[in-house]
Design an enzyme around this catalytic site. Structure first.
Site, PDB file in Angstrom:
ATOM      1  N   HIS A 461       0.835  -1.202   0.000  1.00 28.21           N
ATOM      2  CA  HIS A 461       0.000   0.000   0.000  1.00 28.21           C
ATOM      3  C   HIS A 461       0.875   1.261   0.000  1.00 28.21           C
ATOM      4  O   HIS A 461       0.730   2.142  -0.854  1.00 28.21           O
ATOM      5  CB  HIS A 461      -0.919  -0.016   1.229  1.00 28.21           C
ATOM      6  CG  HIS A 461      -1.808   1.173   1.358  1.00 28.21           C
ATOM      7  ND1 HIS A 461      -3.136   1.152   1.001  1.00 28.21           N
ATOM      8  CD2 HIS A 461      -1.563   2.438   1.782  1.00 28.21           C
ATOM      9  CE1 HIS A 461      -3.663   2.351   1.209  1.00 28.21           C
ATOM     10  NE2 HIS A 461      -2.722   3.154   1.686  1.00 28.21           N
ATOM     11  N   GLU A 462       1.788   1.330   0.955  1.00 37.32           N
ATOM     12  CA  GLU A 462       2.627   2.524   1.056  1.00 37.32           C
ATOM     13  C   GLU A 462       3.546   2.655  -0.157  1.00 37.32           C
ATOM     14  O   GLU A 462       3.845   3.759  -0.598  1.00 37.32           O
ATOM     15  CB  GLU A 462       3.443   2.509   2.356  1.00 37.32           C
ATOM     16  CG  GLU A 462       2.598   2.499   3.636  1.00 37.32           C
ATOM     17  CD  GLU A 462       1.514   3.570   3.677  1.00 37.32           C
ATOM     18  OE1 GLU A 462       1.668   4.619   3.029  1.00 37.32           O
ATOM     19  OE2 GLU A 462       0.484   3.343   4.358  1.00 37.32           O
ATOM     20  N   HIS A 465       1.718   4.466  -2.859  1.00 33.30           N
ATOM     21  CA  HIS A 465       1.809   5.928  -2.691  1.00 33.30           C
ATOM     22  C   HIS A 465       3.182   6.425  -3.155  1.00 33.30           C
ATOM     23  O   HIS A 465       3.300   7.473  -3.793  1.00 33.30           O
ATOM     24  CB  HIS A 465       1.653   6.305  -1.211  1.00 33.30           C
ATOM     25  CG  HIS A 465       0.247   6.258  -0.692  1.00 33.30           C
ATOM     26  ND1 HIS A 465      -0.807   6.907  -1.305  1.00 33.30           N
ATOM     27  CD2 HIS A 465      -0.276   5.663   0.414  1.00 33.30           C
ATOM     28  CE1 HIS A 465      -1.917   6.700  -0.593  1.00 33.30           C
ATOM     29  NE2 HIS A 465      -1.625   5.951   0.446  1.00 33.30           N
ATOM     30  N   HIS A 468       3.411   6.874  -6.807  1.00 33.70           N
ATOM     31  CA  HIS A 468       2.678   8.072  -7.223  1.00 33.70           C
ATOM     32  C   HIS A 468       3.578   9.306  -7.095  1.00 33.70           C
ATOM     33  O   HIS A 468       3.509  10.230  -7.903  1.00 33.70           O
ATOM     34  CB  HIS A 468       1.435   8.203  -6.328  1.00 33.70           C
ATOM     35  CG  HIS A 468       0.322   9.035  -6.887  1.00 33.70           C
ATOM     36  ND1 HIS A 468      -0.809   9.317  -6.153  1.00 33.70           N
ATOM     37  CD2 HIS A 468       0.144   9.662  -8.071  1.00 33.70           C
ATOM     38  CE1 HIS A 468      -1.624  10.072  -6.876  1.00 33.70           C
ATOM     39  NE2 HIS A 468      -1.062  10.304  -8.040  1.00 33.70           N
TER      40      HIS A 468
HETATM   41 ZN   LIG Z   1      -2.931   5.194   1.987  1.00 30.37          ZN
END
Ligand SMILES: [Zn+2]
Length: 672
Positions: A461-462, A465, A468
């Site tokens: 998940h991290e 990010h 991105h």
């Molecule tokens: Zn998040």
């Protein structure tokens, strides 16, 4: 001695010279950065030349370069490696930064220039990105009240400051209720509880100064207690206390506060010319308006409720089989659901754990990024802020892309949870700046370090990010990387979690810590099958809260929020055996501040998108399809906030997301 925060950093990749920065350097550097920002803003506002994009909007983008640099280092350290000095600095900086932000939005001469450009926007010959930055800058001035005058302006200021006071009070009341309540347990009351719950109850007892174990209202203790305690009477007492947080009468009652907060929010929206607070709040989101949020939530509600009703029948039968001839109650659900889970999906954490080594899972995340986007990762030998933090250089085709820092282990100086931050964001204005991106987690240290499956998901998940931020390719810093709408920002992170679930990725990287053998297929399949368990319950408790939040803010403020909450639940047919995930008197997301007000839906909005986006890979039959990956990078991962989120998504997918993939992912497509 000079202040290293104010020097040019002649270090590899311009990394902050951590070893030379002392805590005493931050306050003078912050003061210098705010002075520099104020001087730059004043020069823009008082510029005798007529406003142009370059001398106003682009100049504003560059006004805070020093501030960005100082804050980038400081907030990374205060979250990941705090100490009393850094805590004190953080308390000092908060009011300084909020005063600085208000000075800018209240600067009438500055707003006059921004507004002039906005009025003439079509004559300025701006490129797409420039038009977008002008639009966002103007909009943020207007939304904070820059266009108001006289009494309306004064009233808005008063409303905002009263809301800040009420939000803090709401939080403190909730904390007081959570702190004060506990239920003592005798040794006999511990029967049936697993060892980790018993240990947590004893520890909580010691903390409360009790001789024996206790249950408190902390989620990490009460939820497992409700899951495992066979004592229905104790479960009922604990559950009722948990559900009553914030509604216990007296000084700490949040019911009155919530009515005042809702009324002030409605007034704030009206002062700014919006139909409702939800209309104001959703203007900047991908959803755009309350009707779109309602449509999404109701599309998920019906199948979730149907699944929950089917599950409730199963659990009721188990209750009756225990000789309890009563209706299934909210304090029963977790207990019988846990029993059923064990029977149907016997997934043993201990059996699973050796297959999820931290280093192998980091490698799995990198390897997936190599296959999708051609990124390469090379460990860097550089000084960071803590010996546990590691860095990699990220390149593509031999070209530098970013520095990635992973800081994975729990320690006392780190705040809880996991997050991604950019110590330096990508931008091209004023020089080609490549990002320094940090992932911070709280995994228990070990040798080798083994993760739970949830931990491994958090890691992916991290890292989503981080991609991105690292793949960002825009000119202006204010729209770089994760500077996007709240209901869009979790798309890249939640989407990346899907690659951990690709069987081929698990087979390659989930290897036994001792034997090196790949995860057995049967175990892998049991793991993947357990993901949709009890999703009817989880979806119902979440969506009910999201609908209540929306109803509160969509239209005139309710005089009695508790009656309004009851009316919403009656209208949607809330199952009697399920409570809202957050009832109004303890709905901190919505009342402790503005963050998730009229915005609690956004978790599900993002999940709809991540499921729909991953389906784009599934539809072409290849989770690493190069063409789909290229579109994902072009329209989403590199695009930051350069366009409205719905335009970006549509460019990637050819259409807006539908709920079908989410329902399938949650196993909610099987009921009529
Ligand atoms: Zn998040």
């Amino acid at each position: 001695m000079t202040n290293p925060l104010l020097e040019t950093w002649d270090t590899p990749f311009g990394l902050p010279p951590f070893a030379r920065i002392a805590d005493g350097d931050f306050a003078p550097a912050m003061a210098a950065a705010l002075d520099e920002g104020r001087a730059a803003v004043a020069a823009i506002a008082e510029n005798p030349a007529p406003p142009s994009f370059a001398n106003t909007i682009a100049a504003l983008e560059l006004a805070d370069q020093l501030l960005d640099r100082v804050a980038g280092v400081f907030y990374n350290l205060s979250g990941a490696d705090a100490n009393p000095a850094r805590d004190a600095l953080q308390r000092d900086f908060a009011p300084m930064l909020s005063a600085y932000a208000s000075e800018i939005t209240n600067n009438a001469a500055l707003f006059a220039r921004v507004d002039d450009l906005w009025q003439r926007r079509d004559e300025l010959g701006l490129g797409d990105e420039e038009m977008r930055v002008l639009t966002l800058t103007h909009r943020s001035f207007v939304r904070s009240g820059a266009a108001l005058e006289g009494a309306a302006r004064d009233r808005l200021t008063a409303v905002k400051s009263r809301l800040a006071v009420l939000g803090t009070q709401f939080t403190q009341n909730l904390l007081a209720d959570e702190r004060d309540w506990f239920m003592a347990l005798s040794e006999a009351d511990l029967a049936g509880l697993p060892e980790f719950v018993v240990a947590a109850a004893r520890e909580a007892g010691r903390e409360k100064g009790q001789a024996g174990p206790v249950v408190t209202l902390s989620r990490s203790l009460i939820v497992p207690f409700l899951q495992f305690s066979p004592r229905r009477d104790l479960r009922e007492r604990a559950y009722r206390a948990w559900a009553a947080r914030g509604a216990n009468g007296g000084e700490s009652d949040n019911r009155v506060l919530s009515a005042e907060i809702l009324a002030l929010r409605a007034e704030r929206a009206a002062l700014l010319g919006y139909e409702s607070f939800a209309a104001y709040k959703l203007e900047t989101e991908m959803a755009g308006n309350p009707a779109a949020v309602r449509d999404l939530l109701m599309a998920v509600w019906a199948p979730a409720r149907a699944q929950a009703e089917v599950d409730a029948e199963r659990l009721t039968a188990m209750l009756h089989a225990d000789g309890i001839n009563d209706a299934l109650a909210p304090w029963d659900w977790r207990y019988y659901s846990e029993k059923r889970r064990l029977a149907e999906h016997d997934l043993n954490e201990a059996e699973l754990k050796p297959y999820f080594q931290l280093d192998a899972m980091i490698e799995a995340g990198f390897d997936s990024a190599t296959r999708l986007f051609g990124l390469e990762f090379r460990p860097l030998d550089v000084d960071l802020y803590h010996p546990d933090a590691r860095a990699w250089e990220v390149t593509r085709g031999g070209r530098h892309v970013a520095v990635f820092v992973g800081d994975y282990f729990a320690r006392g100086s780190k705040r809880s949870g996991a997050w991604c931050s950019a110590m330096r964001s990508q931008k091209k204005l004023g020089g080609d700046v490549r990002p320094i991106v940090v992932n911070v987690c709280n995994f228990a240290k070990g040798d080798p370090c083994l993760l739970s499956y949830d931990d491994a998901r958090t890691l992916f998940h991290e890292f989503g990010h981080a991609l991105h931020q690292m793949l960002s390719d825009v000119t202006y810093g204010s729209i770089s990387g994760t500077s996007v709408a709240r209901d869009f920002v979790e798309l890249p992170s939640q989407l990346y979690e899907h690659w951990l679930e690709v069987p081929e990725v698990l087979d390659r990287h989930a290897r036994h810590a001792v034997t090196g053998a790949p995860i057995p297929v049967a175990l892998r399949d049991r793991l993947l099958a357990a993901r949709t368990y009890d999703m009817g319950f989880q979806t119902v408790e979440y969506v009910a809260s999201a609908l209540v939040d929306l109803d509160f803010h969509d239209g005139p403020a309710p005089a009695d929020p508790m009656a309004a909450e009851a009316a919403t639940l009656a209208r949607i047919g809330m199952p009697a055996a399920i409570g809202m995930r957050h009832a109004t008197p303890h709905f901190a997301h919505v009342f402790s501040g503005d963050g998730y007000s009229a915005g609690y839906y956004s978790y599900m909005w993002s999940e709809v998108m991540d499921a729909d986006a991953f389906a784009a890979f599934e539809e072409v039959g290849d989770p690493f399809d190069p063409e789909t990956a290229a579109r994902l990078e072009r329209f989403i991962l590199s695009a930051g906030g350069s366009q409205e989120a719905d335009q970006l998504y549509t460019a990637f997918r050819g259409r807006m997301p539908g709920v079908e993939a989410l329902l399938k992912g949650r196993g909610l497509d099987r009921v009529a």
